[in-house]
Design a protein around this motif. Sequence first.
Motif, PDB file in Angstrom:
ATOM      1  N   LEU A  48      -4.481  47.702  18.873  1.00 14.25           N
ATOM      2  CA  LEU A  48      -5.424  46.961  18.040  1.00 14.25           C
ATOM      3  C   LEU A  48      -6.770  46.888  18.721  1.00 14.25           C
ATOM      4  O   LEU A  48      -6.868  46.554  19.891  1.00 14.25           O
ATOM      5  N   MET A  49      -7.816  47.192  17.980  1.00 19.40           N
ATOM      6  CA  MET A  49      -9.158  47.206  18.544  1.00 19.40           C
ATOM      7  C   MET A  49      -9.633  45.797  18.826  1.00 19.40           C
ATOM      8  O   MET A  49      -9.493  44.911  18.005  1.00 19.40           O
ATOM      9  N   SER A  50     -10.193  45.574  19.993  1.00 22.17           N
ATOM     10  CA  SER A  50     -10.692  44.254  20.351  1.00 22.17           C
ATOM     11  C   SER A  50     -12.157  44.088  20.003  1.00 22.17           C
ATOM     12  O   SER A  50     -12.699  43.007  20.064  1.00 22.17           O
ATOM     13  N   THR A  51     -12.810  45.189  19.622  1.00 25.31           N
ATOM     14  CA  THR A  51     -14.209  45.113  19.220  1.00 25.31           C
ATOM     15  C   THR A  51     -14.313  45.428  17.747  1.00 25.31           C
ATOM     16  O   THR A  51     -13.540  46.221  17.216  1.00 25.31           O
ATOM     17  N   PRO A  52     -15.250  44.804  17.044  1.00 25.59           N
ATOM     18  CA  PRO A  52     -15.356  45.012  15.603  1.00 25.59           C
ATOM     19  C   PRO A  52     -15.623  46.476  15.246  1.00 25.59           C
ATOM     20  O   PRO A  52     -16.372  47.179  15.921  1.00 25.59           O
ATOM     21  N   ALA A  53     -14.998  46.903  14.171  1.00 28.92           N
ATOM     22  CA  ALA A  53     -15.256  48.259  13.679  1.00 28.92           C
ATOM     23  C   ALA A  53     -16.477  48.231  12.788  1.00 28.92           C
ATOM     24  O   ALA A  53     -16.686  47.306  12.024  1.00 28.92           O
ATOM     25  N   LYS A  54     -17.310  49.269  12.861  1.00 23.27           N
ATOM     26  CA  LYS A  54     -18.497  49.337  12.014  1.00 23.27           C
ATOM     27  C   LYS A  54     -18.082  49.645  10.581  1.00 23.27           C
ATOM     28  O   LYS A  54     -17.149  50.388  10.334  1.00 23.27           O
ATOM     29  N   ALA A  55     -18.767  49.041   9.654  1.00 19.96           N
ATOM     30  CA  ALA A  55     -18.452  49.253   8.254  1.00 19.96           C
ATOM     31  C   ALA A  55     -18.709  50.705   7.880  1.00 19.96           C
ATOM     32  O   ALA A  55     -19.742  51.276   8.207  1.00 19.96           O
ATOM     33  N   ALA A  56     -17.730  51.306   7.193  1.00 25.20           N
ATOM     34  CA  ALA A  56     -17.887  52.692   6.756  1.00 25.20           C
ATOM     35  C   ALA A  56     -16.826  52.985   5.718  1.00 25.20           C
ATOM     36  O   ALA A  56     -15.758  52.384   5.736  1.00 25.20           O
ATOM     37  N   ARG A 165      -6.831  31.658  13.915  1.00 26.37           N
ATOM     38  CA  ARG A 165      -7.573  32.361  14.969  1.00 26.37           C
ATOM     39  C   ARG A 165      -7.360  33.878  14.869  1.00 26.37           C
ATOM     40  O   ARG A 165      -8.268  34.665  15.145  1.00 26.37           O
ATOM     41  N   ALA A 166      -6.148  34.287  14.499  1.00 25.11           N
ATOM     42  CA  ALA A 166      -5.843  35.719  14.422  1.00 25.11           C
ATOM     43  C   ALA A 166      -6.613  36.397  13.298  1.00 25.11           C
ATOM     44  O   ALA A 166      -7.102  37.522  13.460  1.00 25.11           O
ATOM     45  N   TYR A 167      -6.720  35.759  12.142  1.00 26.18           N
ATOM     46  CA  TYR A 167      -7.483  36.343  11.039  1.00 26.18           C
ATOM     47  C   TYR A 167      -8.946  36.519  11.434  1.00 26.18           C
ATOM     48  O   TYR A 167      -9.564  37.543  11.122  1.00 26.18           O
ATOM     49  N   LYS A 168      -9.498  35.532  12.120  1.00 24.51           N
ATOM     50  CA  LYS A 168     -10.895  35.674  12.586  1.00 24.51           C
ATOM     51  C   LYS A 168     -11.018  36.846  13.546  1.00 24.51           C
ATOM     52  O   LYS A 168     -11.989  37.593  13.516  1.00 24.51           O
ATOM     53  N   GLY A 169     -10.028  36.997  14.430  1.00 27.45           N
ATOM     54  CA  GLY A 169     -10.091  38.057  15.425  1.00 27.45           C
ATOM     55  C   GLY A 169     -10.053  39.449  14.835  1.00 27.45           C
ATOM     56  O   GLY A 169     -10.531  40.409  15.447  1.00 27.45           O
ATOM     57  N   GLN A 170      -9.490  39.592  13.647  1.00 31.89           N
ATOM     58  CA  GLN A 170      -9.374  40.913  13.020  1.00 31.89           C
ATOM     59  C   GLN A 170     -10.431  41.164  11.948  1.00 31.89           C
ATOM     60  O   GLN A 170     -10.436  42.216  11.306  1.00 31.89           O
ATOM     61  N   ALA A 171     -11.340  40.229  11.755  1.00 29.83           N
ATOM     62  CA  ALA A 171     -12.343  40.376  10.696  1.00 29.83           C
ATOM     63  C   ALA A 171     -13.137  41.671  10.833  1.00 29.83           C
ATOM     64  O   ALA A 171     -13.386  42.376   9.848  1.00 29.83           O
ATOM     65  N   GLY A 172     -13.545  41.994  12.056  1.00 30.66           N
ATOM     66  CA  GLY A 172     -14.323  43.208  12.264  1.00 30.66           C
ATOM     67  C   GLY A 172     -13.561  44.468  11.942  1.00 30.66           C
ATOM     68  O   GLY A 172     -14.158  45.494  11.597  1.00 30.66           O
ATOM     69  N   ASN A 173     -12.241  44.405  12.037  1.00 28.16           N
ATOM     70  CA  ASN A 173     -11.432  45.594  11.800  1.00 28.16           C
ATOM     71  C   ASN A 173     -11.134  45.849  10.326  1.00 28.16           C
ATOM     72  O   ASN A 173     -10.603  46.903   9.979  1.00 28.16           O
ATOM     73  N   VAL A 174     -11.446  44.881   9.458  1.00 28.42           N
ATOM     74  CA  VAL A 174     -11.237  45.107   8.025  1.00 28.42           C
ATOM     75  C   VAL A 174     -12.561  45.226   7.281  1.00 28.42           C
ATOM     76  O   VAL A 174     -12.581  45.306   6.051  1.00 28.42           O
ATOM     77  N   ASP A 251     -14.704  27.375  16.040  1.00 29.35           N
ATOM     78  CA  ASP A 251     -13.384  27.878  16.402  1.00 29.35           C
ATOM     79  C   ASP A 251     -13.519  29.224  17.080  1.00 29.35           C
ATOM     80  O   ASP A 251     -14.426  30.002  16.773  1.00 29.35           O
ATOM     81  N   GLU A 252     -12.581  29.527  17.970  1.00 27.25           N
ATOM     82  CA  GLU A 252     -12.580  30.801  18.686  1.00 27.25           C
ATOM     83  C   GLU A 252     -11.537  31.746  18.078  1.00 27.25           C
ATOM     84  O   GLU A 252     -10.617  31.315  17.384  1.00 27.25           O
ATOM     85  N   ILE A 253     -11.683  33.029  18.371  1.00 25.85           N
ATOM     86  CA  ILE A 253     -10.752  34.034  17.846  1.00 25.85           C
ATOM     87  C   ILE A 253      -9.561  34.215  18.781  1.00 25.85           C
ATOM     88  O   ILE A 253      -9.572  33.780  19.927  1.00 25.85           O
ATOM     89  N   LEU A 254      -8.531  34.873  18.267  1.00 22.79           N
ATOM     90  CA  LEU A 254      -7.471  35.464  19.083  1.00 22.79           C
ATOM     91  C   LEU A 254      -7.561  36.965  18.893  1.00 22.79           C
ATOM     92  O   LEU A 254      -7.722  37.445  17.771  1.00 22.79           O
ATOM     93  N   THR A 255      -7.477  37.718  19.963  1.00 21.18           N
ATOM     94  CA  THR A 255      -7.433  39.172  19.843  1.00 21.18           C
ATOM     95  C   THR A 255      -6.080  39.586  19.277  1.00 21.18           C
ATOM     96  O   THR A 255      -5.133  38.785  19.228  1.00 21.18           O
ATOM     97  N   GLY A 256      -5.977  40.842  18.859  1.00 19.82           N
ATOM     98  CA  GLY A 256      -4.712  41.335  18.345  1.00 19.82           C
ATOM     99  C   GLY A 256      -3.588  41.207  19.350  1.00 19.82           C
ATOM    100  O   GLY A 256      -2.484  40.778  19.018  1.00 19.82           O
ATOM    101  N   SER A 257      -3.853  41.547  20.620  1.00 16.94           N
ATOM    102  CA  SER A 257      -2.802  41.477  21.638  1.00 16.94           C
ATOM    103  C   SER A 257      -2.396  40.040  21.911  1.00 16.94           C
ATOM    104  O   SER A 257      -1.217  39.754  22.149  1.00 16.94           O
ATOM    105  N   GLU A 258      -3.342  39.116  21.867  1.00 18.19           N
ATOM    106  CA  GLU A 258      -3.019  37.703  22.082  1.00 18.19           C
ATOM    107  C   GLU A 258      -2.156  37.167  20.951  1.00 18.19           C
ATOM    108  O   GLU A 258      -1.180  36.439  21.184  1.00 18.19           O
ATOM    109  N   ALA A 259      -2.488  37.532  19.729  1.00 16.45           N
ATOM    110  CA  ALA A 259      -1.691  37.097  18.584  1.00 16.45           C
ATOM    111  C   ALA A 259      -0.293  37.701  18.634  1.00 16.45           C
ATOM    112  O   ALA A 259       0.707  37.039  18.324  1.00 16.45           O
ATOM    113  N   GLN A 260      -0.198  38.987  19.046  1.00 18.50           N
ATOM    114  CA  GLN A 260       1.112  39.630  19.175  1.00 18.50           C
ATOM    115  C   GLN A 260       1.964  38.927  20.214  1.00 18.50           C
ATOM    116  O   GLN A 260       3.167  38.726  20.024  1.00 18.50           O
TER     117      GLN A 260
END
Length: 268
Positions: A48-56, A165-174, A251-260
Amino acid sequence: MNILKLLDKLSDDKFFTSEASRLDTLTHISSFGKKAAVASIPLGLGALMSTPAKAAPLNESNTFKNALTDALQLALVLEYLENEYYAIGLSTAGLIPNADKTVFMQISKHESAHVTFLKNTLTSLGVTPGAKPTFDFTAGGNFTPFTDYNQFLVLAQAFEDTGVRAYKGQAGNVMSNKTVLQAALQIHSVEARHASQVRRMRANKGWIELSDGGNMPSPTDPVYAGEGNTNQAGFNTATAFGAAAGSAAYDEILTGSEAQTIASLFIV
């Protein structure tokens, strides 16, 4: 079919009132002893990417599609967990007081709708939704949520706070799919409503101050790790408002690995 139609019923929060029962706070819970071994979630998730993905557009790069679908698979695991937890709780005779059943019946409907949405969305993207894991809500015998209502509420709060927190952490990836992004934000806000409601049912504040979950056992510490941050985009909120209020305002995020890692404690 418009996938957002699956969320139409999520706005029905008429049962989420201030009349929910206030229980004595949990003062003791058995400790884990040895730390539970953390296994990878059995869904074949990519890294799981820890940095936001660029919109495309999805057809421009498989990288963006993989980030999107991995994020959805992670969300599905968390929704599977919550959905099954509330289903078992509601079907356990004598566990949930009658005064609180209406609240959890409504939350359970929301979680079921979330599972359906995520599975249908993954399918529409040409990806097979991950199978529901086998859950152990006792975490190896350390919790008894279906015989002790206080512990049922403790884990309900932990699961809901994790989801927010997990949904916030994945916002950049969707972000690569605006329709999915909008739906994910809609789910995120509903999860936040759940978390606030359950927290109040445990006589906690509806928000989180510093890294204090509010009368929670130490095994849930990872759910709240990092929530004490008071530096937002270079602005020190503690200086302006005090540490507790400054941290609670963001509120702070959780990364994908932290949520897992958190979810894996309850997966066989």
